[in-house]
Design an enzyme around this catalytic site. Structure first.
Site, PDB file in Angstrom:
ATOM      1  N   THR A   1      25.904  -7.864  47.324  1.00 28.52           N
ATOM      2  CA  THR A   1      26.983  -7.288  46.615  1.00 28.52           C
ATOM      3  C   THR A   1      27.275  -8.771  46.082  1.00 28.52           C
ATOM      4  O   THR A   1      28.044  -9.796  46.509  1.00 28.52           O
ATOM      5  CB  THR A   1      27.664  -6.724  46.869  1.00 28.52           C
TER       6      THR A   1
ATOM      7  N   LYS B   1      15.622  -1.885  49.324  1.00 25.93           N
ATOM      8  CA  LYS B   1      15.652  -1.042  50.684  1.00 25.93           C
ATOM      9  C   LYS B   1      14.381  -1.636  51.018  1.00 25.93           C
ATOM     10  O   LYS B   1      13.033  -2.393  50.569  1.00 25.93           O
ATOM     11  CB  LYS B   1      14.821  -0.133  49.961  1.00 25.93           C
TER      12      LYS B   1
ATOM     13  N   ASP C   1      21.496   6.727  20.851  1.00 30.12           N
ATOM     14  CA  ASP C   1      22.805   6.046  21.305  1.00 30.12           C
ATOM     15  C   ASP C   1      22.595   4.675  21.784  1.00 30.12           C
ATOM     16  O   ASP C   1      23.745   3.921  21.991  1.00 30.12           O
ATOM     17  CB  ASP C   1      24.078   7.166  21.552  1.00 30.12           C
TER      18      ASP C   1
ATOM     19  N   HIS D   1      19.859  -0.218  24.123  1.00 34.65           N
ATOM     20  CA  HIS D   1      20.902  -0.423  25.962  1.00 34.65           C
ATOM     21  C   HIS D   1      19.510  -0.389  26.656  1.00 34.65           C
ATOM     22  O   HIS D   1      19.216  -1.102  27.502  1.00 34.65           O
ATOM     23  CB  HIS D   1      21.575   0.297  26.479  1.00 34.65           C
TER      24      HIS D   1
ATOM     25  N   ASP E   1      38.322   0.610  16.233  1.00 31.46           N
ATOM     26  CA  ASP E   1      38.403   1.332  17.710  1.00 31.46           C
ATOM     27  C   ASP E   1      37.545  -0.521  17.920  1.00 31.46           C
ATOM     28  O   ASP E   1      37.980  -0.662  18.740  1.00 31.46           O
ATOM     29  CB  ASP E   1      37.440   2.099  17.620  1.00 31.46           C
TER      30      ASP E   1
ATOM     31  N   ARG F   1      39.964  -2.351   5.422  1.00 29.97           N
ATOM     32  CA  ARG F   1      40.913  -1.613   4.500  1.00 29.97           C
ATOM     33  C   ARG F   1      42.503  -0.513   4.471  1.00 29.97           C
ATOM     34  O   ARG F   1      43.117  -0.555   4.018  1.00 29.97           O
ATOM     35  CB  ARG F   1      40.267   0.121   4.055  1.00 29.97           C
TER      36      ARG F   1
HETATM   37  C1  BG6 Z   1      27.494   2.053  23.879  1.00 31.21           C
HETATM   38  C2  BG6 Z   1      27.854   3.772  23.264  1.00 31.21           C
HETATM   39  O1  BG6 Z   1      26.466   1.437  22.456  1.00 31.21           O
HETATM   40  O2  BG6 Z   1      27.571   1.974  24.302  1.00 31.21           O
HETATM   41  C3  BG6 Z   1      28.379   4.650  24.150  1.00 31.21           C
HETATM   42  O3  BG6 Z   1      28.068   4.606  22.084  1.00 31.21           O
HETATM   43  C4  BG6 Z   1      28.403   3.865  25.271  1.00 31.21           C
HETATM   44  O4  BG6 Z   1      28.439   5.858  24.191  1.00 31.21           O
HETATM   45  C5  BG6 Z   1      28.117   2.638  25.900  1.00 31.21           C
HETATM   46  O5  BG6 Z   1      29.104   4.782  26.118  1.00 31.21           O
HETATM   47  C6  BG6 Z   1      28.386   2.348  27.169  1.00 31.21           C
HETATM   48  O6  BG6 Z   1      28.215   0.896  27.730  1.00 31.21           O
HETATM   49  P1  BG6 Z   1      29.281   0.365  29.035  1.00 31.21           P
HETATM   50  O7  BG6 Z   1      29.373  -1.377  28.756  1.00 31.21           O
HETATM   51  O8  BG6 Z   1      30.541   0.817  29.113  1.00 31.21           O
HETATM   52  O9  BG6 Z   1      27.806   0.784  29.739  1.00 31.21           O
END
Ligand code: BG6
Length: 481
Positions: A397, A377, A238, A243, A16, A46
């Site tokens: 923006t 703000k 996750d 992030h 994916d 694979r």
């Molecule tokens: C991925 C996570 O690292 O980041 C996902 O595994 C999440 O669960 C995604 O949805 C969010 O990334 P973006 O770029 O769509 O904000």
């Protein structure tokens, strides 16, 4: 632009991630002439299929509004190849090496023109066998080699250390590019620019003037279809340990001595080492439940019925240094919420004195997505007959200010960085260790004590307790939020 040629070998090419992110990004780079003259892309996985079938899969995710789109896709596919093979058998790796060598020979590349990039879009279970196979059989004996790795980088400090050891045995740190795609987002890259190129911010960027910092990642969809993966990791692993923490380190770090990638990463590591491990009191967990026709997390067939996995969390981090003494960094993330957005909100202290009535605090916002923006703000005289002030926005923006600008996708800029040999936007080994150190005690506590997450309805703002939780840390909800 990379000199000579490059062969990008995408491991896990039928998966994916490769389909949705890697190949579209490679196509965008190709379309915009960012790939070197002699570039070839080899998908490896694979799944048995021929090149045509592979092309069909890749094409389904290639989009652009270029009038010459169809021709560009055709040209792109002419450099995309596919090799099927196992992940744990030498003969297949040798076959892959031969395939890549033949491509290089066909292009008549000289030694210094040969570059191989291994792009690992793979599940963690096959990661180490693949990396060893590549190192032993496909590593460019004559070429420079770069290895791009996708998360998860372990599940806690211990497993991360084990993974780092495995990789260290195979590749040098300067060959490794660990992707955190948030570092490729335009507004994430803007944090250092704003902080260190404007005189107006540096004197204010500290605990004397800043009250709290909130970093929020909200998604509207649940884990539909991805429950199997998600349940193993949960929202903290996750998106928060990686992030959101990356965004936080860019906001909190000291000024690097230069813009060299090691100088930047040194500062990020330094500040992460100042962050105290998160305590249970500083955490609030949630799990979404059914709401109308929207299913709850536990309704997902791939999720065990008694799962305690958090799909939402609010965590408060404290940076133990002079700059950030007592300033809460509130990281919030959740699936199946009311809106989709990622932003960083820096709330300044309340203005002392009473010259004007009801003056709200200033807030500086980096809107990472959707619709990249920075705004502040800001209190302004209410226009017209009134002498009082009202809160308004100094608004940058991007869509309005930079008309017709196409902001590249995170993956595009990151793959380009790999080709340029720039590590600034990738996660270094010691940075990863520092990150896991902050989260591991809490994660173990949640799992050992079987902490039950608070339910929240699909499509809501999160658990009811959230407002009370953030209020404890002095955070206010300001107008227009
Ligand atoms: C991925 C996570 O690292 O980041 C996902 O595994 C999440 O669960 C995604 O949805 C969010 O990334 P973006 O770029 O769509 O904000």
């Amino acid at each position: 632009r990379m000199k000579g040629g490059v062969t990008i070998i995408v491991l896990g090419a039928s998966g994916d991630l490769a389909k949705k992110k890697t190949f579209p990004a490679l196509f965008a780079l190709f379309r915009n002439n960012f790939l070197p003259e002699h570039s070839q892309i080899v998908g490896y996985a694979r799944t048995k299929m021929d090149c045509d079938e592979f092309h069909k899969r890749v094409v389904s995710h290639l989009k652009s509004d270029d009038p010459a789109h169809d021709q560009k896709v055709k040209d792109f596919l002419s450099i995309c190849h596919y090799v099927a093979g196992q992940y744990d058998q030498e003969e297949y790796w040798e076959k892959l090496d031969q395939y890549v060598t033949d491509l290089e020979n066909k292009e008549s590349l000289k030694k210094e023109q040969k570059n191989r990039i291994f792009y690992m879009a793979l599940p963690p279970s096959v990661f180490v066998p693949v990396a060893s196979g590549l190192r032993k059989h496909v590593y460019g004996k004559e070429a420079t080699t770069s290895v791009v790795i996708e998360k998860p980088f372990g599940k806690d400090l211990e497993s991360c250390n084990a993974l780092l050891e495995d990789i260290k045995r195979l590749f040098k740190e300067e060959e490794v590019y660990r992707i955190d795609h948030y570092l490729g987002k335009e507004l994430a890259k803007n944090i250092m620019s704003v902080r260190f190129s404007n005189m107006i911010f540096s004197p204010l960027w500290n605990a004397t003037h800043i009250d709290s910092i909130q970093i929020t990642l909200k998604e509207k969809f649940g884990t539909e279809g991805r429950g199997g993966y998600f349940n193993e990791f949960g929202i903290i692993r996750d998106v928060m340990q990686n992030h959101l923490l990356q965004l936080m380190s860019l906001v909190a770090m000291e000024r690097p001595i230069s813009r060299d990638s090691e100088a930047i990463r040194d500062e990020k590591v330094k500040v992460l080492r100042c962050v105290k491990p998160i305590t249970a009191e500083d955490s609030l967990l949630g799990q979404y439940v059914k709401n109308g026709d929207k299913p709850g997390y536990l309704d997902d067939d791939t999720v065990p019925k008694d799962s305690l996995c958090a799909t939402f969390a609010a965590l408060v981090l404290w940076v133990d240094n002079e700059r950030w003494a007592n300033v809460p960094f509130i990281l919030k993330a959740g699936k199946a919420l009311d809106t989709a957005k990622v932003d960083i909100r820096i709330q300044f202290k309340k203005l002392p004195g009473s010259l004007f009535c009801n003056v709200p605090r200033n807030e500086l916002v980096f809107r990472v997505q959707p619709g990249e923006a920075m705004y502040m703000k800001f209190n302004n005289k209410s226009p017209g007959f009134s002498d009082e002030t009202m809160i308004t926005e100094l608004d940058l923006t991007y869509e309005n200010r930079y008309k017709n600008l196409k902001i590249p996708e995170a993956y595009e800029t990151l793959i380009l960085d790999v080709m340029r040999g720039d590590h600034s936007n990738f996660v270094r080994d010691d940075e990863l260790v520092a990150a896991w150190r902050i989260f591991t005690p809490l994660l173990h506590h949640i799992e050992n004590e079987k902490i039950k997450p608070e339910p929240y309805p699909y499509g809501s703002r999160g658990p009811d307790k959230l407002d009370k939780f953030v209020k404890k840390y002095g955070v206010e909800r300001l107008a227009h939020e």
